[in-house]
Design a protein around this motif. Structure first.
Motif, mmCIF file in Angstrom:
data_model
loop_
_atom_site.group_PDB
_atom_site.id
_atom_site.type_symbol
_atom_site.label_atom_id
_atom_site.label_comp_id
_atom_site.label_asym_id
_atom_site.label_seq_id
_atom_site.Cartn_x
_atom_site.Cartn_y
_atom_site.Cartn_z
ATOM 1 N N UNK A 23 -13.303 67.492 12.124
ATOM 2 C CA UNK A 23 -13.039 66.677 10.936
ATOM 3 C C UNK A 23 -12.491 65.303 11.303
ATOM 4 N N UNK A 24 -11.531 65.262 12.206
ATOM 5 C CA UNK A 24 -10.942 63.975 12.601
ATOM 6 C C UNK A 24 -11.992 63.100 13.278
ATOM 7 N N UNK A 25 -12.797 63.672 14.145
ATOM 8 C CA UNK A 25 -13.844 62.906 14.829
ATOM 9 C C UNK A 25 -14.857 62.366 13.837
ATOM 10 N N UNK A 26 -15.267 63.189 12.880
ATOM 11 C CA UNK A 26 -16.241 62.746 11.886
ATOM 12 C C UNK A 26 -15.667 61.629 11.016
ATOM 13 N N UNK A 27 -14.433 61.773 10.587
ATOM 14 C CA UNK A 27 -13.809 60.742 9.742
ATOM 15 C C UNK A 27 -13.647 59.436 10.523
ATOM 16 N N UNK A 28 -13.261 59.520 11.799
ATOM 17 C CA UNK A 28 -13.135 58.307 12.615
ATOM 18 C C UNK A 28 -14.479 57.613 12.761
ATOM 19 N N UNK A 29 -15.549 58.369 12.983
ATOM 20 C CA UNK A 29 -16.886 57.773 13.097
ATOM 21 C C UNK A 29 -17.287 57.121 11.780
ATOM 22 N N UNK A 30 -17.014 57.786 10.672
ATOM 23 C CA UNK A 30 -17.358 57.239 9.358
ATOM 24 C C UNK A 30 -16.605 55.939 9.096
ATOM 25 N N UNK A 31 -15.319 55.939 9.393
ATOM 26 C CA UNK A 31 -14.532 54.728 9.161
ATOM 27 C C UNK A 31 -14.990 53.578 10.044
ATOM 28 N N UNK A 32 -15.324 53.868 11.284
ATOM 29 C CA UNK A 32 -15.785 52.799 12.175
ATOM 30 C C UNK A 32 -17.126 52.231 11.735
ATOM 31 N N UNK A 33 -17.981 53.087 11.188
ATOM 32 C CA UNK A 33 -19.303 52.625 10.787
ATOM 33 C C UNK A 33 -19.296 51.847 9.478
ATOM 34 N N UNK A 34 -18.484 52.248 8.522
ATOM 35 C CA UNK A 34 -18.614 51.696 7.179
ATOM 36 C C UNK A 34 -17.432 50.861 6.690
ATOM 37 N N UNK A 35 -16.291 50.893 7.364
ATOM 38 C CA UNK A 35 -15.143 50.128 6.899
ATOM 39 C C UNK A 35 -14.696 49.158 7.971
ATOM 40 N N UNK A 36 -14.749 47.872 7.634
ATOM 41 C CA UNK A 36 -14.293 46.836 8.549
ATOM 42 C C UNK A 36 -13.748 45.675 7.740
ATOM 43 N N UNK A 37 -12.829 44.956 8.311
ATOM 44 C CA UNK A 37 -12.292 43.780 7.643
ATOM 45 C C UNK A 37 -13.136 42.550 7.911
ATOM 46 N N UNK A 38 -13.972 42.596 8.947
ATOM 47 C CA UNK A 38 -14.853 41.487 9.295
ATOM 48 C C UNK A 38 -16.269 41.837 8.852
ATOM 49 N N UNK A 39 -16.769 41.125 7.856
ATOM 50 C CA UNK A 39 -18.081 41.438 7.291
ATOM 51 C C UNK A 39 -19.222 41.171 8.271
ATOM 52 N N UNK A 40 -19.004 40.300 9.261
ATOM 53 C CA UNK A 40 -20.063 39.963 10.207
ATOM 54 C C UNK A 40 -20.085 40.856 11.437
#
Length: 122
Positions: A23-40
């Motif tokens: 679960x932690x690994x999946x959530x970390x991958x999801x956050x890295x792929x879809x949530x960022x403060x830099x749009x570029x």
């Protein structure tokens, strides 16, 4: 053959820890792929997350085989459940990474259509 007292608690704890790692690994991958403060910024690779999930699946498979050989059916079934859940998480994580990278490529191609690799997006 009956299982020793305390072994069921240890096998449940092992399953809980393994599923928590998944679960932690999946959530970390999801956050890295879809949530960022830099749009570029480009999404990061999901390869390390898939490898981590593969290690969990491998450990669960080995533990399940050992438990099956020793006659601990409940432990073997628990480990089989972990293997199935982990393989599903691996497939979803890989598809999620492909989707995020394709979305990023399309955004870049819309910004500069003449860029290399953008012929199919026009």
């Amino acid at each position: 053959m009956t299982e020793e007292p305390g072994r069921g608690c240890a096998s449940c704890a092992l399953v809980v820890v393994q599923l928590a790692v998944v679960a932690v690994t999946f959530v970390r991958a999801y956050l890295e792929e879809y949530f960022t403060l830099d749009a570029d910024s480009a999404p990061g690779p999901v390869g390390p997350y898939v490898v981590t999930l593969g290690v969990v699946a491998g450990v669960a498979a080995v533990a399940g085989i050992i438990a099956g050989v020793r006659g601990s059916g409940a432990v073997a079934y628990g480990q089989a459940l972990v293997v199935v859940v982990t393989l599903i998480a691996m497939a979803v994580t890989n598809a999620m990474g492909d989707s995020a990278h394709e979305e990023h490529r399309r955004r870049e191609c819309y910004d500069s259509p003449a860029a290399p690799g953008c012929a199919d997006v026009r």
